[in-house]
Motif scaffolding. Structure first.
Motif, short mmCIF file in Angstrom:
data_model
loop_
_atom_site.label_atom_id
_atom_site.label_comp_id
_atom_site.label_asym_id
_atom_site.label_seq_id
_atom_site.Cartn_x
_atom_site.Cartn_y
_atom_site.Cartn_z
N LYS A 45 0.89 -1.32 0.01
CA LYS A 45 -0.21 -0.42 -0.25
C LYS A 45 1.12 0.93 0.23
O LYS A 45 2.00 0.95 0.30
CB LYS A 45 -0.65 -0.36 1.07
CG LYS A 45 -1.37 -0.79 1.76
CD LYS A 45 -2.57 -0.52 2.70
CE LYS A 45 -2.73 -1.84 3.02
NZ LYS A 45 -2.90 -1.94 4.67
N ASP B 84 0.85 3.72 2.61
CA ASP B 84 1.57 3.98 3.11
C ASP B 84 1.29 2.80 3.98
O ASP B 84 0.85 1.83 5.14
CB ASP B 84 0.55 4.19 4.23
CG ASP B 84 0.39 6.35 4.29
OD1 ASP B 84 1.94 6.63 3.30
OD2 ASP B 84 -0.21 6.91 4.22
N LYS C 215 -3.37 14.54 -0.49
CA LYS C 215 -2.37 13.77 -0.23
C LYS C 215 -3.05 12.73 -1.61
O LYS C 215 -4.39 12.77 -1.71
CB LYS C 215 -2.95 12.93 1.29
CG LYS C 215 -1.94 12.34 2.09
CD LYS C 215 -2.86 11.41 3.09
CE LYS C 215 -0.92 10.23 3.50
NZ LYS C 215 -2.25 8.88 4.22
N ASP D 259 -3.85 9.27 -3.25
CA ASP D 259 -4.37 8.43 -2.71
C ASP D 259 -5.46 7.44 -3.82
O ASP D 259 -5.44 8.00 -4.56
CB ASP D 259 -6.58 8.61 -2.16
CG ASP D 259 -7.16 7.34 -1.67
OD1 ASP D 259 -6.78 6.18 -2.04
OD2 ASP D 259 -8.31 8.13 -1.28
N ARG D 260 -3.90 6.61 -4.08
CA ARG D 260 -3.62 5.81 -4.69
C ARG D 260 -5.08 4.87 -5.05
O ARG D 260 -4.75 5.02 -6.81
CB ARG D 260 -2.76 4.69 -4.60
CG ARG D 260 -2.68 3.65 -5.37
CD ARG D 260 -1.33 2.94 -5.52
NE ARG D 260 -0.89 1.86 -6.65
CZ ARG D 260 -0.61 0.07 -6.45
NH1 ARG D 260 -1.28 -0.05 -4.86
NH2 ARG D 260 -0.77 0.12 -7.03
N THR D 261 -6.40 4.86 -4.39
CA THR D 261 -7.73 3.84 -4.94
C THR D 261 -8.66 5.28 -4.97
O THR D 261 -9.85 4.41 -5.40
CB THR D 261 -7.96 3.16 -3.63
OG1 THR D 261 -8.07 3.65 -2.59
CG2 THR D 261 -7.17 2.09 -3.05
N ALA D 262 -8.62 6.09 -5.05
CA ALA D 262 -9.26 7.21 -5.07
C ALA D 262 -10.43 6.53 -6.80
O ALA D 262 -9.20 6.59 -7.68
CB ALA D 262 -9.27 8.47 -5.21
#
Ligand SMILES: Cc1cc2nc3c(=O)[nH]c(=O)nc-3n(C[C@H](O)[C@H](O)[C@H](O)COP(=O)(O)O)c2cc1C
Length: 377
Positions: free
Chosen positions: A175, A177, A215, A217-220
């Protein structure tokens, strides 16, 4: 020290030993059952080139003109997010290669080094890649930043309306983070050279996002990019605009009509839709639909000099590679990158000699030995 990399498969095998699974899985993995990943390379293997003899094939030139610029070879580096998870200076190695050998470098929105730094190393070689990740104001500020940094080419990636699940990342706990649990601790501890190097350098961060505020957010959802957005972007961006991640002919025709300067035929290296067509299989029809002059780029599954030539023969003007560069860096850092670039260039030129062409303007359909069903349609 001599390199042990003679081809991209060497780079892959060595990298898989040297990198923790957490990282090698992130690079190597695709979505779903990874049928798409293997289909991308298998599709290249099915295409055969026609050898010719007794032709004057010396001297040969691998120079390619593309979007108003001259490059030494018709291939380059596809944009990849967070390259520095493979090696702390991966982005800088790629930029040095781009400037030294005059090849284009895609720099991702999710890159681990900022566009200003990379463009300063490789002026006029950096294509900034945009994901329309929310918040939209921040994403658009990146377009201005790329322009201010000196980028003349913008790549809008459109095949990630929603990032797909990558099973290996879930299994390995990758992930943005990521937390170090027992599994990750074991993985890192059994790759001490990698782990010490990274511990010394510090954890890479997405460089185009502030530590507080917007920030990454890779999943947005990235579905904010739609046809209306493309029209606005075309209006706003005066430089070269490339649309990346297109495999549908109707979409491609519409994108051309809107005024994009080039289309990048790609299925994201099999990372988004497991059952996507291999871009190389759709390329000849795409070329036919868009006409002989329209600039086309291809990626996904390119692993060898001969693959690059196959893509050119099937209708591409330019060819990009993703994973092989990261494998080379993971295996042998800068030396590996150099070795891979040299191998691709040599094999491309040798294959040109085999099919009897001295430069890319001599390429025709007749260089294809076998027309696949998919190509004939
Ligand atoms: C680790 C990794 C990260 C990637 N990140 C991005 C990205 O941030 N933006 C993008 O447009 N494509 C991204 N891609 C897709 C590549 O640009 C390219 O389309 C793909 O890797 C080509 O397939 P190949 O790896 O088989 O050469 C990424 C690919 C990999 C392997």
């Amino acid at each position: 020290m001599k390199s042990n990399i003679h081809c991209s498969e060497d780079a892959q095998q060595i990298a898989l030993k040297r990198l923790p699974k957490l990282i090698s899985g992130f690079v190597e993995g695709g979505t779903g059952r990874e049928v798409g990943v293997s289909n991308n390379t298998a599709a290249f293997d099915r295409i055969k080139l026609q050898a010719r003899v007794l032709r004057k094939v010396d001297p040969r030139s691998t120079v390619q003109h593309f979007l108003g610029q001259e490059y030494s070879v018709p291939f380059g580096v596809a944009p990849m997010g967070m390259c520095n998870v493979v090696h702390p200076r991966a982005d800088q190695f790629l930029a040095k290669m781009a400037i030294t050998h005059n090849i284009p470098l895609g720099l991702s929105t999710a890159a681990s080094t900022a566009v200003e730094e990379i463009n300063a190393i490789a002026p006029d070689r950096v294509w900034f890649q945009l994901y329309l990740v929310p918040p939209i104001d921040h994403a658009m500020s990146l377009v201005d930043r790329a322009e201010a940094a000196g980028c003349k080419t913008l790549v809008l990636t459109v095949d990630v309306p929603q990032i797909s699940r990558r099973i290996r990342d879930l299994q390995n706990g990758f992930k943005m983070d990521f937390k170090i649990g027992l599994r990750q601790f074991y993985d890192l501890a059994t790759h001490p050279v990698y782990s010490l190097r990274m511990a010394w350098a510090g954890r890479p961060q997405p460089a185009h996002f502030p530590k507080t505020g917007a920030k990454f957010d890779r999943t947005a959802s990235r579905a904010l990019a739609d046809w209306e957005f493309l029209l606005n972007l075309r209006d706003r961006w005066k430089g070269q605009l490339i649309l990346k991640g297109v495999t549908s002919i109707p979409d491609a025709v519409q994108i051309k009509d809107i005024g994009a300067d080039a289309i990048w035929v790609s299925n994201h290296g099999g990372r988004q839709l497991d059952s996507a067509l291999a871009p190389i299989d759709i390329l000849p029809q795409m070329r036919k639909a868009l006409g002989p002059e329209y600039p086309l780029i291809l990626d996904s599954g390119v692993r060898a000099g001969e693959d690059i030539l196959k893509a050119l023969v099937c209708g591409a003007n330019f060819v990009m590679l993703g994973r092989p560069w990261l494998y080379a860096i993971g295996a042998e850092a800068e030396r590996g990158l150099e070795s891979l670039r040299e191998a691709l260039t040599f094999d491309l030129s040798a294959a040109m000699a085999q099919i009897g062409v001295k430069n890319f303007s001599e390429i025709t359909n007749e260089n294809l030995a076998l027309f696949l069903d998919a190509i004939e349609k």
